[in-house]
Scaffold this motif. Structure first.
Motif, short mmCIF file in Angstrom:
data_model
loop_
_atom_site.label_atom_id
_atom_site.label_comp_id
_atom_site.label_asym_id
_atom_site.label_seq_id
_atom_site.Cartn_x
_atom_site.Cartn_y
_atom_site.Cartn_z
N ARG A 1 1.00 0.92 7.18
CA ARG A 1 0.75 1.79 6.28
C ARG A 1 2.03 2.14 5.43
O ARG A 1 1.81 1.84 4.14
CB ARG A 1 0.04 2.89 6.78
CG ARG A 1 -1.35 2.72 7.28
CD ARG A 1 -2.29 3.31 8.05
NE ARG A 1 -3.49 2.48 8.28
CZ ARG A 1 -4.17 2.78 9.35
NH1 ARG A 1 -3.93 4.15 9.90
NH2 ARG A 1 -5.28 2.20 9.59
N VAL B 1 -8.87 9.68 6.67
CA VAL B 1 -10.05 9.55 7.46
C VAL B 1 -9.42 9.03 8.77
O VAL B 1 -10.07 9.19 10.02
CB VAL B 1 -10.93 8.60 6.44
CG1 VAL B 1 -12.02 8.13 7.63
CG2 VAL B 1 -11.50 9.27 5.48
N LEU B 2 -8.68 7.99 8.69
CA LEU B 2 -8.44 7.10 9.90
C LEU B 2 -7.41 8.01 10.83
O LEU B 2 -7.60 7.72 11.97
CB LEU B 2 -7.53 5.73 9.39
CG LEU B 2 -8.54 4.74 8.78
CD1 LEU B 2 -7.50 3.74 8.35
CD2 LEU B 2 -9.48 4.15 9.63
N ASP B 3 -6.76 8.84 10.25
CA ASP B 3 -5.97 9.76 11.14
C ASP B 3 -6.99 10.58 12.03
O ASP B 3 -6.77 10.99 13.13
CB ASP B 3 -5.05 10.73 10.35
CG ASP B 3 -3.59 9.83 9.86
OD1 ASP B 3 -3.66 8.93 10.25
OD2 ASP B 3 -3.26 10.56 8.95
N ARG C 1 -6.36 7.08 4.74
CA ARG C 1 -5.49 7.30 5.69
C ARG C 1 -5.68 8.53 6.46
O ARG C 1 -5.70 8.46 7.69
CB ARG C 1 -4.17 7.29 5.20
CG ARG C 1 -3.09 7.52 6.21
CD ARG C 1 -1.58 7.12 5.98
NE ARG C 1 -0.82 7.16 7.10
CZ ARG C 1 0.35 6.65 7.05
NH1 ARG C 1 0.91 5.86 6.33
NH2 ARG C 1 1.13 6.79 8.16
N HIS D 1 -9.22 1.02 3.60
CA HIS D 1 -7.89 1.34 3.71
C HIS D 1 -6.98 0.06 3.41
O HIS D 1 -6.24 0.09 2.55
CB HIS D 1 -7.55 1.73 5.14
CG HIS D 1 -5.87 2.13 4.92
ND1 HIS D 1 -4.98 1.51 5.24
CD2 HIS D 1 -5.37 3.44 4.64
CE1 HIS D 1 -3.87 2.03 5.02
NE2 HIS D 1 -3.99 3.30 4.88
N ARG E 1 -6.11 5.89 -1.35
CA ARG E 1 -5.68 5.31 -0.02
C ARG E 1 -5.18 6.46 0.72
O ARG E 1 -5.29 6.35 2.06
CB ARG E 1 -4.56 4.61 -0.43
CG ARG E 1 -3.69 3.87 0.46
CD ARG E 1 -2.85 2.93 0.21
NE ARG E 1 -1.97 2.39 1.39
CZ ARG E 1 -1.00 2.94 1.72
NH1 ARG E 1 -0.22 4.10 1.12
NH2 ARG E 1 -0.31 2.56 2.76
N ARG F 1 -1.16 2.33 17.49
CA ARG F 1 -1.07 3.41 16.44
C ARG F 1 0.18 3.39 15.53
O ARG F 1 0.16 3.42 14.34
CB ARG F 1 -1.38 4.83 16.83
CG ARG F 1 -1.40 5.75 15.86
CD ARG F 1 -1.88 6.94 16.20
NE ARG F 1 -1.99 7.90 15.14
CZ ARG F 1 -2.97 9.04 14.90
NH1 ARG F 1 -3.59 9.24 15.84
NH2 ARG F 1 -2.82 9.61 14.02
N LEU G 1 -17.74 10.62 13.13
CA LEU G 1 -16.58 11.19 13.23
C LEU G 1 -16.74 12.55 12.95
O LEU G 1 -15.99 13.57 13.53
CB LEU G 1 -15.87 10.70 11.84
CG LEU G 1 -14.61 11.37 11.56
CD1 LEU G 1 -13.47 11.34 12.74
CD2 LEU G 1 -13.91 10.77 10.25
#
Lengths: 294, 294, 294, 294
Positions: free
Chosen positions: D253, A248-250, A246, A266, A242, D246, B194
């Protein structure tokens, strides 16, 4: 191959397996782990055990680190008795942990200020793959350090893939890889569950796809857990991956890339953690079986 | 191997390649296609060309059909000069098209009423794979018909996987497979985009993953299109696979299975069709590159 | 206002409340319900009870129907003792059910062939709103029939909104409305759950938003269920609105419109049905609280 | 009402309108803005213009701040000539910006160390609402400071809603509100686009819903932009609200709450920013119209 003074910091399942392969390759190994007892096996095999990161790296030409997250790596490098201040000039730090690209970039700058070099060297594979020296490795960072490091990395796996001078680049590749693994797991979870509720045998569908279109160790290995709905043994815990999703998403936010699949992965992992489910991270596949009322 | 009177209906890229392999295997082949000119090559190779489905199957022990969608298959079977009424008692119909499981189920019942049998025999692979007789096949339907059909199917690919007596089962497997392909494409689209926006080389990231974790023809083949953002040649048009994803979602609704990835794939394909984009269906990867402003 | 012979078919909570208002407006009412016992109250108030749809409409100038789904409406119109064959020439059928636009279109054609007219007249509001004659109504269909019907519709609510001659148009509006309600519920579920897990009082957050930015009966009414996590009373069951969301998605597919929110709502409702949860359809909000481990 | 020495820092469209209402209420106002020219109007109305945050607050009993993001607020408080060091003991800082709850929490601690108090006081409403003193306000922070501040907040809007002692709480409420606005916009985008492609008039559907089920200024105001596909005037730029989304996701999260709608809103805003589209943030509705090929 030339033998070197090598330090290995972080002796989890992955780290220990990698350290053993460096010993086998003939290097003089000094190891450090926050919980010292984990070093016992390596000590029997001939490694020296150090009490702090600084002590471990004092004579090292090369340091490997493999820790859980960005904060742990930061602490290892710049905390009390951290490695950067103690590392001999000219030494190379192979940073193997899955961390944010910017973490490796910032730490590379800190190394440079002390005359040493950080090369990002994330690895792909589970602990059993590490033990068999069959990891895949990506590397990025300053070019001459990468070259000096290459023979040591070769001892750990089946080839090193070079991603240039940016010490963040290989971390991005690692994050992309973990994302793609997660997507494969989710795809199997959805497909196997649809098949099962349609009256098919979940296991047979798994066997069909992983012997035809998706005939790879990745699909076979994770798919087995998903097909059996038994998420053992634990390669990595849901909270660990997880954290990776996170990251990756950042990155996706920093670079303005919509990643709808990554969002779903996620969220599934968040629920898995929120529910306190134990088992391998592939257990997020239960979000689909549970959602289907199974 | 025993040689039979075989009819083949539907001579698109896939059908034509499969029909040629039945000819090579020594069967006496009669073919039918709505657009008759497509039968010319097969005629030169020795096939007889029929003017209607009914005429094509009049002497057949086995019939293969490979058409675009459920409506076309329905028409072929039960429309004017349809095959079911003309098929000799005891004959077996290998239904190769990607259709709803219930379509094959209903048509199987219609066959049964006429003394013949439908076996669902969807195939996995692109036209070049079909030509090389390397398709993977799934089969389901009445057991003795499946057994009689097996030797003919063997001539088309590298093995037949048996999914039991329900003539809808193999269709479900086919839909699951196309869904999993779509998920792999989307995962690559997100990951490569990405990586690219993070400063990496899109092509290099593609080569890394498809030579390591995802070293399979599927990832290599579709990944190449995604990496190059050049969606040629067209294995299947976006509208065709969008139809397949709709069938996936229809099944997910019937069976109450949440499929968030399938929803995203369907929406991406809808936009690709709405924008009139040409090229292979993997071109829905542009939804991510476009969304990232590339 | 002129009084007419009016038939009302389908006496669920909504239908019964609407039928009573037609009685109050002075019309001569004949009613029909599949389960006859539900007509008892209306009979006491002066309505005639008919044994079949055909019998109910034999003398009617206007017919209202309010049933569960497309299949029920189809049966009511064209099944054994269906209304279309029995309806006097020139009569108008107000089709109030939430059905696919194409269902109303096809049935409108069937009416036209018999000399009568179907006008789609979906209604917005819960049973208590219907009882208070405060429904909002949308109408579409042939213009002169719409005009003749208008005074009767006025008796049911607070205004009729006209969407032109296409008998499918008002159905599309109804589907859009139910979708927007669902989106509001999901938004509250996510927001209230985030607030709660952040240490805020779920109820207070609900009260704040529904007395400021979202100060409407819709947000107040559904929001109360979501805030209290108590989904009573049941305005509509999850399976009913899941059907509506499926109709929304069917339209989105026909017209190539990506609807990511609608996909999520449908999946949440599918899980709610798969788990056998009772209560109002707003109970799909539990997908978020459950996913958050609450 | 008692008149106080009040400082206002940050004179964007919102800040300027709020500052004017504090002047109207009779307070002695000192203002500061990074771009000093924006203070001209307020100076004409009697405000004193200060050259730095520190200078602005030197005599203040109350300070208001309204800036773009967390970094700007951090700088204003703790940067060179920051306000915290200069603020008289006992003064109260009303922190109006949309920032992470933890930012207000950390800055509240920094105030406490200097003998002053930060109260989080986010506001809801566009600049024209601020000018009309019709904002809705939420407040959280130390209780006695909140009480002293209350009369000043009353001058800015139509009521202050109290969320307790945690200076992060009101920020969470603000983030929830912006998320719910975004969800309403997306819902309208999907519904209006489906209606349009079904042959309905987009504008008429907008008018129907915002005069019936969704009869609120929020739906009317943002819905008008979505219906007309003309995203002017700019209440807030896409990049600003993307930052807010965001922050929403960051909170989700931290607290392990799956928020599928919030993910979609964030991705739509990312694409809007990536494509460089100008106009109000509601312009992310174009992701749906564009995706539908309109």
């Amino acid at each position: 191959m030339t033998q070197h003074n090598v330090a290995f910091l972080g002796l989890g399942n992955m780290g220990e397996a990698m350290a053993k392969n460096l010993l086998k390759a003939g290097h003089r190994l000094t190891v450090y782990n926050r919980t010292a007892s984990k070093a016992a096996d390596l000590e029997k095999l001939g490694a020296t055990v150090a009490a702090t990161p600084a002590a471990a790296v004092a004579d090292a030409a090369f340091v490997f680190s493999m820790v859980t997250d960005d904060a742990a790596l930061q602490e290892l490098c710049l905390g009390p008795d951290g490695l950067i201040a103690a590392l001999p000039a000219g030494a190379v730090h192979a940073s193997c942990s899955t961390v944010a690209p910017d973490t490796n970039r910032r730490l590379a700058e800190a190394h440079a200020r002390h005359g040493s070099t950080l090369v990002a060297t994330p690895v792909f594979g589970k602990p059993d793959v590490a033990a068999a020296a069959k990891l895949w490795l990506a590397a990025s960072g300053e070019a001459s350090a990468r070259q000096r490091l290459a023979p040591l990395l070769e001892a750990l796996g089946q080839g090193v893939h070079d991603f240039g001078d940016d010490p963040g680049a290989a971390s991005t590749v690692k994050l992309c890889g973990n994302f793609m693994l997660g997507a494969a797991i989710e795809a199997m979870a959805e497909a196997f569950t649809l098949a099962q509720k349609s009256g098919l045998d979940r296991q047979q569908v798994y066997e069909f796809f992983t012997s035809t279109l998706f005939n790879t160790p990745i699909y076979k290995g994770y798919g087995k857990l998903v097909a059996e709905r038994h998420y053992q043994p634990v390669g990595a815990a849901p909270a660990i991956i997880r954290k990776d999703m996170r990251l990756v998403l950042d990155e996706s936010r920093t670079h303005l890339v919509p990643m709808p699949f990554a969002n779903i992965l996620h969220d599934h992992l968040s629920t898995t953690v929120a529910k306190g489910e134990q088992g391998d991270w592939a257990g997020f596949a239960e979000r689909i079986t549970d959602g289907a009322g199974l």
